[in-house]
Design a protein around this motif. Structure first.
Motif, short mmCIF file in Angstrom:
data_model
loop_
_atom_site.label_atom_id
_atom_site.label_comp_id
_atom_site.label_asym_id
_atom_site.label_seq_id
_atom_site.Cartn_x
_atom_site.Cartn_y
_atom_site.Cartn_z
N ILE A 1 -52.98 68.04 25.63
CA ILE A 1 -52.03 68.72 26.53
C ILE A 1 -50.76 69.04 25.76
CG2 ILE A 1 -50.60 68.52 28.60
CD1 ILE A 1 -52.66 66.64 29.77
N ILE A 2 -50.28 70.27 25.90
CA ILE A 2 -48.95 70.61 25.40
C ILE A 2 -48.17 71.33 26.50
CG2 ILE A 2 -49.86 70.92 23.06
CD1 ILE A 2 -49.16 73.95 23.41
N ARG A 3 -46.85 71.23 26.45
CA ARG A 3 -46.02 72.04 27.31
C ARG A 3 -45.80 73.38 26.60
NH1 ARG A 3 -42.18 70.43 31.12
NH2 ARG A 3 -41.92 68.38 30.13
N GLY A 4 -46.24 74.46 27.22
CA GLY A 4 -46.14 75.76 26.60
C GLY A 4 -44.73 76.31 26.62
N SER A 5 -44.52 77.40 25.91
CA SER A 5 -43.23 78.07 25.91
C SER A 5 -42.90 78.64 27.29
CB SER A 5 -43.22 79.20 24.88
OG SER A 5 -44.24 80.15 25.17
N ASP A 6 -43.94 78.75 28.14
CA ASP A 6 -43.76 79.21 29.52
C ASP A 6 -43.42 78.08 30.48
OD1 ASP A 6 -46.18 77.89 29.43
OD2 ASP A 6 -47.40 79.61 30.02
N GLY A 7 -43.29 76.85 29.96
CA GLY A 7 -42.98 75.70 30.80
C GLY A 7 -44.18 75.09 31.49
N ILE A 8 -45.34 75.69 31.32
CA ILE A 8 -46.58 75.22 31.94
C ILE A 8 -47.31 74.29 30.98
CG2 ILE A 8 -48.84 75.94 32.85
CD1 ILE A 8 -47.51 78.52 33.79
N PHE A 9 -47.97 73.28 31.51
CA PHE A 9 -48.79 72.39 30.70
C PHE A 9 -50.18 73.02 30.51
CE2 PHE A 9 -45.72 69.49 32.66
CZ PHE A 9 -45.24 68.84 31.53
N HIS A 10 -50.61 73.13 29.27
CA HIS A 10 -51.91 73.69 28.94
C HIS A 10 -52.77 72.59 28.33
CE1 HIS A 10 -50.53 77.84 29.62
NE2 HIS A 10 -49.39 77.42 29.07
#
Length: 316
Positions: free
Chosen positions: A81-90
């Motif tokens: 899991i990473i927090r994307g540059s869009d603020g969403i967890f992917h």
């Protein structure tokens, strides 16, 4: 108040706003989360948290947050899991021992997840036997994400064909939106059997932490590092082992204060270990200092806020 005074006042207000936002952002990322699986991965996504990176507690009383539904095996191994540059967890994960694709889902709060999607990253290779331990790294200079994993294609890399049960190399795709994906390409091949890569940007360069999966003629089964100036290629030959004599896999890394900590799965010992470094040259074994949840297997460390932790804790 004249024009110059008004301009100075606006400048001061803007500076206070910027510094306040930076401080708030730092405050919001004050805690750590760890995504992992237990047993064979059929149970799904497990989570733990820590305030210092050393003492970890399982969330939801050790129960799963998300049940896997993809592939015949329906596994959720190696969740990254990473927090994307869009603020969403992917999140991506291993869906099967033998499928040629991986799983993907996203979430705004780590509790409510999107529909699970099967990404057919190696389906174009009919001889490919697997797609294991996918990870995601954001590449800021390209404003895109790189998803990478290990795959064996029998007969493709003969130099290490007899080095073990498989003969893996690291492959990747890029995406800007997790809807459209680029062509699958080879990411790391240094003439040996390699799995479990994870990549971090350190001082302007990219560091790949990887597992030497060589079994024959002499077992390696250790973690090493490689460097590049560009995330999607040009990685160096591997370093000497950084994990000593442990049989290690599933590395994940994060910077804590002035040092980097690499956590790894001591899978033969049934527990986790860790090493730390300030310069990626000298390494210290800090396994005795960390305390991880019982049964934890191959996962990923990332930052979360106190509010996000509260949401995770509220789930029964």
């Amino acid at each position: 108040m004249n024009k110059l005074q008004r301009m100075l006042l606006l400048l001061i207000i803007n500076c206070l706003f910027v510094f306040g936002s930076m401080a708030q952002g730092s405050k919001n990322d004050s805690l750590l989360a760890f995504s992992y699986f237990i047993n064979n991965g059929k149970d799904g996504l497990h989570m733990a948290y820590s305030a210092d990176g050393y003492s970890w507690l399982a969330l939801k009383n050790g129960r799963s947050y998300l049940t896997p539904i993809l592939s015949k095996d329906s596994l959720m191994r190696d969740p990254c899991i990473i927090r994307g540059s869009d603020g969403i967890f992917h999140m991506v994960w291993t869906v099967s021992w033998k499928e040629r694709g991986i799983g993907y889902a996203n979430s705004k709060d780590l509790v409510n997840w999107s529909k699970q999607q099967y990404l057919p990253v190696m389906e174009h290779e009919p001889l490919a036997t697997n797609a294991w331990a996918p990870e995601i790294t954001f590449i800021p200079e390209q404003n895109e994400y790189m998803i990478y994993w290990a795959t064996t294609i029998p007969g493709k890399f003969r130099v290490s064909e007899n080095s073990g049960d498989h003969n893996h190399r690291i492959y990747y795709v890029t995406t800007k939106n997790f809807v459209d994906y680029g062509e699958t390409k080879l990411l790391y091949d240094q003439d040996f059997n390699v799995i479990d890569a994870t990549i971090q940007k350190v001082n302007g360069r990219y560091v790949m932490i990887l597992k030497d999966e060589t079994l024959k003629p002499s077992p390696q089964k250790n973690l090493r590092i490689a460097f590049t100036d560009h995330a999607t290629g040009g990685y160096s030959k591997p370093s000497l082992p950084i994990t000593g004599n442990y049989w290690a896999e599933g590395p994940t890394a994060i910077k804590l204060k002035d040092e980097w900590v690499v956590y790894f799965d001591k899978y033969r010992d049934g527990k986790y270990g860790a090493v730390s470094t300030k310069d990626f040259v000298k390494w210290t074994d800090i396994s005795a200092k960390i305390n991880m949840p019982e049964g934890i297997r191959h996962g990923t460390v990332f930052k979360i806020s106190a509010a996000e932790l509260a949401v995770l804790k509220a789930v029964q």
